[in-house]
Scaffold this motif. Sequence first.
Motif, PDB file in Angstrom:
ATOM      1  N   ILE A  63       8.458  -4.681  -2.052  1.00 57.82           N
ATOM      2  CA  ILE A  63       9.516  -5.127  -2.967  1.00 57.82           C
ATOM      3  C   ILE A  63      10.427  -3.967  -3.337  1.00 57.82           C
ATOM      4  CG2 ILE A  63       9.969  -6.019  -5.291  1.00 57.82           C
ATOM      5  CD1 ILE A  63       7.429  -7.699  -5.008  1.00 57.82           C
ATOM      6  N   ALA A  64       9.858  -2.800  -3.603  1.00 57.63           N
ATOM      7  CA  ALA A  64      10.644  -1.637  -4.017  1.00 57.63           C
ATOM      8  C   ALA A  64      11.636  -1.216  -2.942  1.00 57.63           C
ATOM      9  CB  ALA A  64       9.720  -0.471  -4.361  1.00 57.63           C
ATOM     10  N   ARG A  65      11.298  -1.438  -1.688  1.00 55.63           N
ATOM     11  CA  ARG A  65      12.209  -1.065  -0.603  1.00 55.63           C
ATOM     12  C   ARG A  65      13.514  -1.851  -0.677  1.00 55.63           C
ATOM     13  NH1 ARG A  65       7.776  -0.739   4.319  1.00 55.63           N
ATOM     14  NH2 ARG A  65       7.391   1.510   4.199  1.00 55.63           N
ATOM     15  N   GLY A  66      13.461  -3.023  -1.271  1.00 54.04           N
ATOM     16  CA  GLY A  66      14.663  -3.832  -1.390  1.00 54.04           C
ATOM     17  C   GLY A  66      15.653  -3.324  -2.412  1.00 54.04           C
ATOM     18  N   LEU A  72      18.251   5.624  -6.642  1.00 53.42           N
ATOM     19  CA  LEU A  72      17.077   6.102  -7.374  1.00 53.42           C
ATOM     20  C   LEU A  72      15.955   6.422  -6.398  1.00 53.42           C
ATOM     21  CD1 LEU A  72      17.162   3.510 -10.287  1.00 53.42           C
ATOM     22  CD2 LEU A  72      17.944   5.878 -10.353  1.00 53.42           C
ATOM     23  N   GLN A  73      15.054   7.298  -6.814  1.00 50.75           N
ATOM     24  CA  GLN A  73      13.953   7.703  -5.955  1.00 50.75           C
ATOM     25  C   GLN A  73      13.027   6.520  -5.675  1.00 50.75           C
ATOM     26  OE1 GLN A  73      13.422  10.677  -4.481  1.00 50.75           O
ATOM     27  NE2 GLN A  73      15.360  11.426  -5.323  1.00 50.75           N
ATOM     28  N   GLN A  74      12.650   6.367  -4.395  1.00 48.70           N
ATOM     29  CA  GLN A  74      11.759   5.270  -4.008  1.00 48.70           C
ATOM     30  C   GLN A  74      10.421   5.385  -4.729  1.00 48.70           C
ATOM     31  OE1 GLN A  74      13.009   2.996  -2.079  1.00 48.70           O
ATOM     32  NE2 GLN A  74      11.261   1.658  -1.780  1.00 48.70           N
ATOM     33  N   ALA A  75       9.944   6.594  -4.916  1.00 48.11           N
ATOM     34  CA  ALA A  75       8.664   6.789  -5.601  1.00 48.11           C
ATOM     35  C   ALA A  75       8.732   6.268  -7.035  1.00 48.11           C
ATOM     36  CB  ALA A  75       8.284   8.268  -5.594  1.00 48.11           C
ATOM     37  N   ASP A  76       9.864   6.492  -7.722  1.00 45.65           N
ATOM     38  CA  ASP A  76      10.012   6.008  -9.099  1.00 45.65           C
ATOM     39  C   ASP A  76      10.033   4.486  -9.141  1.00 45.65           C
ATOM     40  OD1 ASP A  76      10.124   8.590 -10.046  1.00 45.65           O
ATOM     41  OD2 ASP A  76      12.300   8.713  -9.924  1.00 45.65           O
ATOM     42  N   LEU A  77      10.708   3.878  -8.180  1.00 38.65           N
ATOM     43  CA  LEU A  77      10.761   2.414  -8.124  1.00 38.65           C
ATOM     44  C   LEU A  77       9.358   1.847  -7.895  1.00 38.65           C
ATOM     45  CD1 LEU A  77      13.958   1.961  -5.910  1.00 38.65           C
ATOM     46  CD2 LEU A  77      13.789   1.621  -8.383  1.00 38.65           C
ATOM     47  N   ILE A  78       8.591   2.486  -7.034  1.00 34.75           N
ATOM     48  CA  ILE A  78       7.224   2.024  -6.762  1.00 34.75           C
ATOM     49  C   ILE A  78       6.356   2.164  -8.003  1.00 34.75           C
ATOM     50  CG2 ILE A  78       5.140   2.514  -5.425  1.00 34.75           C
ATOM     51  CD1 ILE A  78       6.954   3.277  -3.082  1.00 34.75           C
ATOM     52  N   GLN A  79       6.488   3.276  -8.694  1.00 36.80           N
ATOM     53  CA  GLN A  79       5.692   3.473  -9.915  1.00 36.80           C
ATOM     54  C   GLN A  79       5.990   2.398 -10.943  1.00 36.80           C
ATOM     55  OE1 GLN A  79       3.204   5.327  -9.853  1.00 36.80           O
ATOM     56  NE2 GLN A  79       3.600   7.513  -9.877  1.00 36.80           N
ATOM     57  N   GLU A  80       7.267   2.075 -11.124  1.00 39.56           N
ATOM     58  CA  GLU A  80       7.626   1.028 -12.077  1.00 39.56           C
ATOM     59  C   GLU A  80       7.100  -0.328 -11.614  1.00 39.56           C
ATOM     60  OE1 GLU A  80       9.105   1.474 -15.058  1.00 39.56           O
ATOM     61  OE2 GLU A  80       8.940   3.616 -14.617  1.00 39.56           O
ATOM     62  N   GLY A  81       7.184  -0.582 -10.301  1.00 42.08           N
ATOM     63  CA  GLY A  81       6.641  -1.825  -9.772  1.00 42.08           C
ATOM     64  C   GLY A  81       5.138  -1.923  -9.982  1.00 42.08           C
ATOM     65  N   ASN A  82       4.435  -0.785  -9.895  1.00 46.05           N
ATOM     66  CA  ASN A  82       2.997  -0.783 -10.145  1.00 46.05           C
ATOM     67  C   ASN A  82       2.674  -1.188 -11.576  1.00 46.05           C
ATOM     68  OD1 ASN A  82       2.454   0.006  -7.543  1.00 46.05           O
ATOM     69  ND2 ASN A  82       2.207   2.181  -8.029  1.00 46.05           N
ATOM     70  N   ILE A  83       3.529  -0.775 -12.503  1.00 45.97           N
ATOM     71  CA  ILE A  83       3.337  -1.187 -13.901  1.00 45.97           C
ATOM     72  C   ILE A  83       3.466  -2.701 -14.016  1.00 45.97           C
ATOM     73  CG2 ILE A  83       4.304  -1.053 -16.229  1.00 45.97           C
ATOM     74  CD1 ILE A  83       5.161   1.817 -15.571  1.00 45.97           C
ATOM     75  N   GLY A  84       4.469  -3.252 -13.336  1.00 43.62           N
ATOM     76  CA  GLY A  84       4.638  -4.699 -13.337  1.00 43.62           C
ATOM     77  C   GLY A  84       3.439  -5.408 -12.726  1.00 43.62           C
ATOM     78  N   LEU A  85       2.878  -4.838 -11.660  1.00 48.10           N
ATOM     79  CA  LEU A  85       1.696  -5.424 -11.022  1.00 48.10           C
ATOM     80  C   LEU A  85       0.519  -5.449 -11.981  1.00 48.10           C
ATOM     81  CD1 LEU A  85       0.073  -6.466  -8.613  1.00 48.10           C
ATOM     82  CD2 LEU A  85      -0.211  -4.076  -7.868  1.00 48.10           C
ATOM     83  N   MET A  86       0.307  -4.375 -12.712  1.00 43.81           N
ATOM     84  CA  MET A  86      -0.805  -4.334 -13.667  1.00 43.81           C
ATOM     85  C   MET A  86      -0.610  -5.351 -14.790  1.00 43.81           C
ATOM     86  SD  MET A  86      -1.962  -0.317 -13.899  1.00 43.81           S
ATOM     87  CE  MET A  86      -0.332   0.419 -13.966  1.00 43.81           C
TER      88      MET A  86
END
Length: 286
Positions: A63-66, A72-86
């Motif tokens: 999802i973050a790749r979209g 913005l940094q891809q790593a930051d987007l993934i980290q935020e997405g991980n919060i949403g997953l939790m």
Amino acid sequence: MTAIALPVLSSNGSLEQYIQTVNSIPMLSQEEELELATRHQQDGDLDAAKRLVLSHLRVVVSIARGYSGYGLQQADLIQEGNIGLMKAVKRFEPTRGVRLFSFAVHWIKAEIHEFILRNWRLVRIATTKPQRKLFFNLRSMRQSLSALSEKEAFDIAQELGVKPEEVREMETRMSGQDIALMADDGDDEGFAPIDWLADSHDEPTRALERRSLDLLQSAGLEHALSSLDERSRRIIEARWLADDGGATLHELAAEFGVSAERIRQIEAKALGKMKAALASGDVINA
């Protein structure tokens, strides 16, 4: 929800290595997912919650790749997405018959959206729900990379519930380029925008103002000191104007042959008299 140990995704780490790690974690079957979600919901089993999160980290990456077009940094987007997953795992109800993947997509995207709006340069104009919808859909809705025609802008505005001029304004802002205020480290050639900003500190009128203020303060202090008797002035100068940190009450008591308390009283009275002299408004003429 208690923090869950996830694969490390640091700013100085390898994003590719992280992606390889999460892709190597096997997905759960529907039966396994149901069992783990039930244990977490009914018993508060954090190990079950951890397995649910870990098995869906690859979904966050996908999802973050979209959202890679927002600078913005891809790593930051993934980290935020991980919060949403939790958050999704915490709220997931297995009895509803929906897979966690489908339920989590909303929470993952919501966290990424909020992160982009907080950090991207358009944050202050994408404030209402229609504007946010426009912000995140304009790229996919436009038919080409060229400027929007009047009809395209009108059609997009109709579909998203905004004004055509808002569509054109958003297009203009999103097509603009960010310019760094500071020069990159090691760049010894040319000038950065900050080099062209005026420094008003040495502007002639500012320099004259500072000089006038210094003179006024010096004259005011001398005027206030002149209102004191010799002993009071000596105490004030020794206590407050000495370069060596000032004399103590006991040192001045020994000098004048009185108690330290008497020196404190004289000092307090002298300071009050100086304050009155400074407030009199006669500093310049003193």
